[in-house]
Design a protein around this motif. Structure first.
Motif, mmCIF file in Angstrom:
data_model
loop_
_atom_site.group_PDB
_atom_site.id
_atom_site.type_symbol
_atom_site.label_atom_id
_atom_site.label_comp_id
_atom_site.label_asym_id
_atom_site.label_seq_id
_atom_site.Cartn_x
_atom_site.Cartn_y
_atom_site.Cartn_z
ATOM 1 N N SER A 28 0.833 -1.205 0.000
ATOM 2 C CA SER A 28 0.000 0.000 0.000
ATOM 3 C C SER A 28 0.864 1.251 0.000
ATOM 4 C CB SER A 28 -0.930 0.005 1.215
ATOM 5 O OG SER A 28 -1.821 -1.096 1.176
ATOM 6 N N SER A 29 1.936 1.218 0.807
ATOM 7 C CA SER A 29 2.844 2.367 0.867
ATOM 8 C C SER A 29 3.506 2.617 -0.479
ATOM 9 C CB SER A 29 3.919 2.148 1.940
ATOM 10 O OG SER A 29 3.329 1.981 3.204
ATOM 11 N N VAL A 30 3.958 1.535 -1.106
ATOM 12 C CA VAL A 30 4.593 1.653 -2.423
ATOM 13 C C VAL A 30 3.601 2.199 -3.442
ATOM 14 C CG1 VAL A 30 5.583 0.347 -4.338
ATOM 15 C CG2 VAL A 30 6.259 -0.178 -1.980
ATOM 16 N N LEU A 31 2.351 1.728 -3.367
ATOM 17 C CA LEU A 31 1.319 2.185 -4.301
ATOM 18 C C LEU A 31 1.026 3.665 -4.118
ATOM 19 C CD1 LEU A 31 -0.702 1.442 -6.494
ATOM 20 C CD2 LEU A 31 -2.348 0.852 -4.703
ATOM 21 N N VAL A 32 0.947 4.104 -2.862
ATOM 22 C CA VAL A 32 0.678 5.524 -2.583
ATOM 23 C C VAL A 32 1.786 6.399 -3.149
ATOM 24 C CG1 VAL A 32 0.543 7.244 -0.743
ATOM 25 C CG2 VAL A 32 -0.760 5.134 -0.560
ATOM 26 N N VAL A 33 3.039 5.979 -2.952
ATOM 27 C CA VAL A 33 4.174 6.739 -3.483
ATOM 28 C C VAL A 33 4.135 6.785 -5.006
ATOM 29 C CG1 VAL A 33 6.682 6.779 -3.706
ATOM 30 C CG2 VAL A 33 5.643 6.279 -1.488
ATOM 31 N N ALA A 34 3.839 5.639 -5.615
ATOM 32 C CA ALA A 34 3.804 5.561 -7.075
ATOM 33 C C ALA A 34 2.695 6.447 -7.638
ATOM 34 C CB ALA A 34 3.604 4.118 -7.526
ATOM 35 N N ARG A 37 3.723 10.106 -7.318
ATOM 36 C CA ARG A 37 4.709 10.482 -8.336
ATOM 37 C C ARG A 37 4.060 10.625 -9.710
ATOM 38 N NH1 ARG A 37 9.861 6.587 -6.692
ATOM 39 N NH2 ARG A 37 10.532 7.812 -4.854
ATOM 40 N N ALA A 38 3.140 9.720 -10.007
ATOM 41 C CA ALA A 38 2.450 9.784 -11.298
ATOM 42 C C ALA A 38 1.615 11.058 -11.396
ATOM 43 C CB ALA A 38 1.571 8.554 -11.480
ATOM 44 N N LYS A 39 0.950 11.413 -10.299
ATOM 45 C CA LYS A 39 0.137 12.631 -10.283
ATOM 46 C C LYS A 39 1.014 13.871 -10.438
ATOM 47 C CE LYS A 39 -3.304 15.142 -7.552
ATOM 48 N NZ LYS A 39 -4.071 15.165 -6.262
ATOM 49 N N ALA A 40 2.156 13.875 -9.733
ATOM 50 C CA ALA A 40 3.074 15.012 -9.830
ATOM 51 C C ALA A 40 3.616 15.157 -11.249
ATOM 52 C CB ALA A 40 4.224 14.838 -8.840
ATOM 53 N N ALA A 41 3.945 14.016 -11.866
ATOM 54 C CA ALA A 41 4.463 14.042 -13.237
ATOM 55 C C ALA A 41 3.397 14.553 -14.208
ATOM 56 C CB ALA A 41 4.929 12.651 -13.653
#
Length: 226
Positions: A28-34, A37-41
């Motif tokens: 879940s933590s990895v998914l939230v980070v991903a 990052r995708a949203k920021a990009a």
């Protein structure tokens, strides 16, 4: 009386359950980070697209105004008090329905800028109304840059007097970087410490020769206020 034998079940042990929960938590933590990052990009790409769109209007404006760039200052001796916003002067060159009211055009212009709340496209005041022919290196001459609240890149901003507009505003809108648009039309995200005074000033600006290769902010300060 014989004891009743019950069949063994295939349930999880406590250790297995705790391990499963731990794995789910990590995933879940990895998914939230991903996702973050995708949203920021995506936001950074959208901001760049908006700026690229406005940049494309600049040579059109110049072609209709004797080769001169749009007004990019708050106080203008030629036309003070009217159309202070640079993007408003570029609106006639945008593909917009004729049925839109002046208020709707203004709202559209303000909305189609930086994607982060409070951030806008600041215009380089050092080249206000300058003839495009005098810009010797358009690929290194900044026209637009992400700014917080303020919309004019002035000497006061560069000297830190309004540092909250750019230099010392934290966090920066795009992973520690701002979107920068150059006069040749290309747009790219940059750290402020990679921007030199020579990309903003013109050769006839006061102190140009001594400042042209100097970053507008040090790497240390840039990292501090990312």
């Amino acid at each position: 009386m014989n004891k009743t034998d019950y069949p063994k079940t295939g349930g999880f042990t406590l250790i297995e359950l705790l391990l499963s929960l731990a794995v789910i938590g990590i995933l879940s933590s990895v998914l939230v980070v991903a996702v973050g990052r995708a949203k920021a990009a995506a936001n950074s790409a959208k901001c760049s697209a908006h700026m690229r769109y406005w940049q494309a209007m600049v040579p059109m404006f110049a072609a209709d105004h004797n080769g001169k760039l749009p007004r990019t200052t708050f106080n203008d001796p030629i036309n003070d008090g009217q159309n202070k916003e640079t993007v408003i002067n570029l609106l006639p060159y945008c593909d917009m329905p004729d049925t839109m009211s002046e208020h709707e055009r203004w709202a559209w212009a303000m909305e189609n800028q930086c994607t982060e709340e409070g951030w806008h496209f600041g215009a380089n005041s050092y080249i206000s109304r300058a003839p495009m022919a005098t810009i010797t290196d358009p690929a290194r001459q900044i026209f637009f840059i992400d700014m917080y609240s303020g919309r004019w890149l002035t000497g006061t901003v560069l000297n830190g007097g309004q540092g909250g507009f750019l230099l010392y505003r934290s966090p920066k809108p795009h992973n520690g970087m701002v979107t920068v648009g150059f006069l040749d039309g290309h747009v790219e995200p940059r750290m402020l410490s990679s921007i030199t005074y020579g990309m903003i000033l013109t050769p006839d600006s006061k102190g140009y020769d001594s400042k042209k290769d100097k970053p507008i902010i040090s790497v240390e300060e840039d990292l501090q206020y990312q």
